[in-house]
Design a protein around this motif. Structure first.
Motif, short mmCIF file in Angstrom:
data_model
loop_
_atom_site.label_atom_id
_atom_site.label_comp_id
_atom_site.label_asym_id
_atom_site.label_seq_id
_atom_site.Cartn_x
_atom_site.Cartn_y
_atom_site.Cartn_z
N LEU A 43 27.70 -22.69 14.16
CA LEU A 43 28.25 -23.94 14.71
C LEU A 43 28.97 -24.68 13.60
N ASN A 103 21.01 -18.69 21.57
CA ASN A 103 22.05 -19.35 22.36
C ASN A 103 21.43 -20.44 23.25
N VAL A 105 20.56 -24.44 24.26
CA VAL A 105 20.95 -25.84 24.16
C VAL A 105 19.88 -26.69 24.84
N TYR A 173 27.71 -30.78 27.78
CA TYR A 173 27.65 -31.26 26.40
C TYR A 173 26.82 -30.25 25.60
N LEU A 174 27.14 -30.14 24.32
CA LEU A 174 26.46 -29.19 23.47
C LEU A 174 25.43 -29.91 22.61
N PRO A 176 22.93 -28.04 20.70
CA PRO A 176 22.33 -26.75 20.36
C PRO A 176 20.94 -26.92 19.75
N LYS A 202 30.90 -32.34 24.13
CA LYS A 202 31.91 -31.28 24.08
C LYS A 202 33.30 -31.85 23.93
N LEU A 506 22.62 -21.05 27.04
CA LEU A 506 24.06 -21.16 27.23
C LEU A 506 24.59 -19.74 27.47
N LEU A 622 34.67 -22.98 26.59
CA LEU A 622 34.33 -23.68 25.36
C LEU A 622 35.53 -23.89 24.45
N ALA A 634 25.02 -23.70 31.34
CA ALA A 634 23.72 -24.00 30.73
C ALA A 634 22.63 -23.74 31.77
#
Length: 641
Positions: A43, A103, A105, A173-174, A176, A202, A506, A622, A634
Motif C-alpha cells: 500500500l 487482502n 479491509v 473506502y479502504l 486495510p 478511496k 477485498l 480501484l 468488500a
C-alpha cells in the motif's frame, strides 16, 4: 436442463464474460512466502512517486494507500503495478509503501447503540484502555478530547470513528488491515481481534462530496410489506389493512404525509406445481413517493384476495418474496425522481416457514444468512411478523430459526413471534411496529413522536438512529478517519457483544468467479456421494477439478492444497473459520450429516455469489482503466465458503 447443469452453465458464462480474464503472460507478480497463488502486495504511503527505474525519472504520483502488486525488488526499490494481469507500471522508492499481507479491509458498522471507537497509535495503548478499571468513563473522556481536537495526547489516540455511518457497499473506502492479533476481551472473555489498520477514503480529494449540513428535512421512509397470500392468511391481511388505514389517516395533511411511503408484495408457492395458485410472487403495489396512500390500501385489499387453492405442504416460498423486495423494488428511485428512500424496511408477514433450498418447489437456493447480508449491504432492515398458528405447529421451530437468522440489522433482532396467531396480538404488534417506523421520520425532523415512553422499543429506536446516521453520512460525504496506521478492536470496547469494525475480504470479480466455479463443482460432485466409499472417491475427483482449474492462471487456485479450502489460498490465514476450509478427506468420509450441512451451505452461498457477479453496483475499480475482472467488492466474512 437440470439444476446442476444450469448452475454449471451459469458459472461458465460468468467466467467467459469477464473481460478482465487475460491470456497468460511472462510478467507475473512475486508470490507471497509459502504461497502458490497469492501475490505480494503493498500500500502506498502519502506522496509515493512512480519512477521509470530505480533512481530514475518520475512518471506520476500515487494517491495514498493505493494497493499495488510487487513484480521485483532491487535493493530498497520495488517494481509495482496495479494489475496482476498486466505488465508492471514502474518503480517506487524506499519507505514509500507498506506491506499488505492479507487482502483484508475493515468496515465500520453503524454506531447506533454503541460508542464511537477510538484508534490508538500502538497495540499497548489499545490494551491499556481495554484493561482500564473505569473503561467507560475513560472512553467518554478520550472521545470528548478527540472531538475537541486533542488526538495526540499521552494515551496515544490518533483518530476516532466518524459520527455518521459510511456504507462501504455504497461508497467503497479502504481501511486495510495490516496485521491482527486474536485475543479475548477482558470483560467477558469473548473472542476479540486487535487490528492494525491504515485508513483513507478511496476518493479522498479534500472536501467531502456531500452538500448537506445535517439537514433532515428531506429524510423519508420506505416500508414494503411482503404478505403470505395463501388461504390461512386472510384475517391477518385484513388486520394490516386496517392498521395502515389508520396510519394513513394520521399522516394525512401533516408535513410528513409524503415522507412515509409503502409498497406491497404478495407471495404464495410454485404455480407450476399448483396452477391455481396463480403466482409465486407479485408486486401488488410498487414503492414510490406518492401524496395519496389510498393506492396502498387498495393494494392490500387486493392481497386479501387469497389463493383459492392449497400449496404443496405448509411452508411457502417466503424467501422468494423477500428476495424480490430487495431486488425488484426501486429503493433508489432510479425510475422516479432519483432521490433514494433514506430509511428502508421490509416487513414479512406469514404463518409459514420458508421453503428449504433443497425443496424442488423453492425458486432460489439462496439462504437466510445470505439474504440478510445482502439486505444490510443495501441498508434495508428485514423484519418478520411470524404467526405461530396451531396449524403450523410442526414448522414453528424450523421457521423461527430461519426467520431469526434473516431478521437482523446492525446486530439487533427484529423477529416478532405471535403466539397462537392471536389476531388481537397481531394487530397490536403491527400497529406498534408501523408507528415506531413512522416515528423515525418525526424523530429525524425534531417532531413529537406518537409512541409514549412505555411503548418505545430500544432496538427500534436504535434502528431509527442507524438509518439517520447512514442518511447523514451519505448527505455530508462523511469519510473514514484520515490516519496513517493505528490499532482498533473489531468489537466495541465498552460493549464486546457488539461488532464495531467488521473485517472483510477485498475480493476481485475473478476471485469470486473462481470461488463460484469451485463451489459449483463441489456441490455437483458432493451430491453424488452415496456411501463412505463414494465420499473418499469424492476427494480424488475434486483434486482433478482443481488441477484442471489451475491450468488457467487467472483462476488463482492452488492445485497442491491438502484441504478443499486450501485450494483458495487467499482465504487461508484469515481471522475466519469454516467447516469447508478445514475439511479433510477423513472428516468428509466419516459423517453423512456433516456432508449434507456443508453442501447446503455451499449451495446457498453459490446462489448469492452468482447474484453479486451479475450486479454491477457492488463492484468498484480501484484505479482508472481497471479490467472488469479486477473490480473489487468488500465481502463480509460470514458469506465466505
Amino acid at each position: 436442463m437440470t439444476r446442476s447443469a444450469l448452475a454449471a452453465a451459469l458459472v461458465a458464462f460468468t467466467l467467459s464474460a469477464l473481460p478482465g480474464t487475460a491470456p497468460a503472460q511472462e510478467a507475473r507478480p512475486l508470490l507471497a512466502e509459502g504461497m502458490h497463488t497469492v501475490y505480494q502486495r503493498v500500500l502506498t504511503r502519502p506522496g509515493a512517486a512512480l519512477m521509470d527505474a530505480p533512481d530514475g525519472a518520475a512518471i506520476s504520483r500515487y494517491p495514498p494507500f493505493q494497493p499495488l502488486y510487487v513484480f521485483a525488488r532491487d535493493g530498497d526499490w520495488t517494481q509495482v503495478g496495479p494489475s496482476s494481469s498486466a505488465p508492471p507500471a514502474g518503480w517506487i522508492g524506499p519507505g514509500t509503501a507498506v506491506p499488505w499481507k492479507q487482502n483484508i479491509v475493515g468496515a465500520f458498522t453503524n454506531s447506533a447503540g454503541r460508542q464511537r471507537q477510538l484508534i490508538f497509535d500502538t497495540q499497548d495503548n489499545l490494551r491499556w484502555l481495554l484493561n482500564h478499571e473505569a473503561l467507560t468513563a475513560m472512553q467518554e473522556r478520550l472521545l470528548a478530547e478527540a472531538d475537541s481536537g486533542i488526538i495526540d495526547g499521552a494515551h496515544g489516540v490518533v483518530s476516532v470513528e466518524p459520527e455518521e455511518f459510511v456504507n462501504i457497499r455504497d461508497e467503497l473506502y479502504l481501511m486495510p488491515i495490516l496485521d491482527f492479533v486474536e485475543d479475548l476481551h477482558p470483560a467477558n472473555y469473548e473472542e476479540l481481534l486487535l487490528m492494525q489498520v491504515a485508513s483513507i477514503p478511496k476518493d479522498a480529494r479534500g472536501a467531502p462530496k456531500g452538500d448537506g449540513d445535517g439537514d433532515m428535512s428531506r429524510f423519508d421512509v420506505g416500508i414494503v410489506f411482503v404478505f403470505d397470500t395463501t388461504q390461512s392468511m386472510d384475517p391477518y391481511i385484513a388486520q394490516v389493512q386496517r392498521v395502515l388505514q389508520s396510519t394513513v389517516e394520521e399522516l394525512v395533511e401533516t408535513d410528513i404525509g409524503d415522507a412515509v411511503n409503502f409498497g406491497v408484495i404478495g407471495f404464495r408457492d410454485n404455480p407450476e406445481a399448483v396452477p391455481a395458485l396463480e403466482y409465486r410472487t407479485r408486486v401488488l403495489v410498487p414503492l414510490e413517493p406518492r401524496p395519496d396512500q389510498s393506492a396502498v390500501i387498495a393494494g392490500i385489499g387486493a392481497a386479501t384476495q387469497v389463493a383459492t387453492a392449497s400449496s404443496t405442504g405448509f411452508n411457502e416460498d417466503s424467501a422468494a418474496g423477500v428476495e424480490d423486495a430487495l431486488t425488484e423494488i426501486d429503493w433508489d428511485q432510479a425510475q422516479g425522481d432519483g432521490d433514494p428512500f433514506d430509511a428502508r424496511y421490509v416487513i414479512l408477514v406469514t404463518d409459514a416457514g420458508p421453503k428449504d433450498a433443497r425443496d424442488p418447489n423453492a425458486r432460489s437456493e439462496i439462504g437466510m444468512q445470505e439474504l440478510q447480508a445482502d439486505a444490510e449491504g443495501r441498508n434495508i432492515a428485514l423484519m418478520t411478523l411470524h404467526l405461530l398458528t396451531p396449524a403450523g405447529k410442526a414448522t414453528h421451530d424450523y421457521a423461527a430459526a430461519r426467520y431469526r437468522e434473516m431478521s437482523r440489522f446492525a446486530g439487533r433482532s427484529f423477529y416478532y413471534p405471535i403466539e397462537n396467531g392471536e389476531e388481537a396480538t397481531f394487530a397490536a404488534t403491527t400497529e406498534r411496529l408501523v408507528r415506531a417506523l413512522t416515528d423515525h421520520v418525526r424523530e429525524a425532523r425534531g417532531q413529537a413522536t406518537l409512541q409514549s415512553e412505555d411503548e418505545r422499543d430500544g432496538d427500534l429506536e436504535d434502528l431509527g438512529l442507524a438509518m439517520r446516521l447512514a442518511y447523514l453520512g451519505a448527505q455530508q460525504g462523511t469519510q473514514v478517519p484520515d490516519v496513517l496506521t493505528g490499532w482498533i478492536t473489531d468489537k466495541a470496547i465498552e460493549a464486546p457483544s457488539r461488532m464495531a469494525v467488521e473485517p472483510r475480504l477485498l475480493l476481485t470479480k475473478n476471485e469470486m468467479a473462481t470461488m463460484a466455479e469451485l463451489l459449483d463443482n463441489l456441490v455437483r460432485l458432493g451430491e453424488q456421494t452415496g456411501n463412505q466409499q463414494d465420499a473418499y472417491a469424492f476427494f480424488g475427483q475434486i483434486r482433478g477439478v482443481i488441477a484442471d482449474m489451475a491450468t488457467n492462471p487467472d483462476m488463482l487456485i492452488n492445485a497442491e492444497a491438502d484441504t478443499i479450502g486450501g485450494a483458495l489460498e487467499y482465504l487461508e490465514n484469515l481471522p475466519y473459520r469454516s467447516q469447508l476450509l478445514q475439511m479433510t478427506e477423513d472428516r468428509w468420509g466419516q459423517s453423512a450429516m456433516l456432508r449434507r450441512t456443508i453442501l447446503d451451505g455451499m449451495r446457498q452461498k453459490l446462489a448469492q455469489y452468482r447474484k453479486w457477479l451479475y450486479d454491477a453496483s457492488v463492484w468498484t475499480p480501484l484505479y482508472e482503466g481497471a479490467p472488469d475482472g479486477e473490480h473489487v467488492f468488500a465481502m463480509p466474512f460470514d458469506v465466505l465458503p
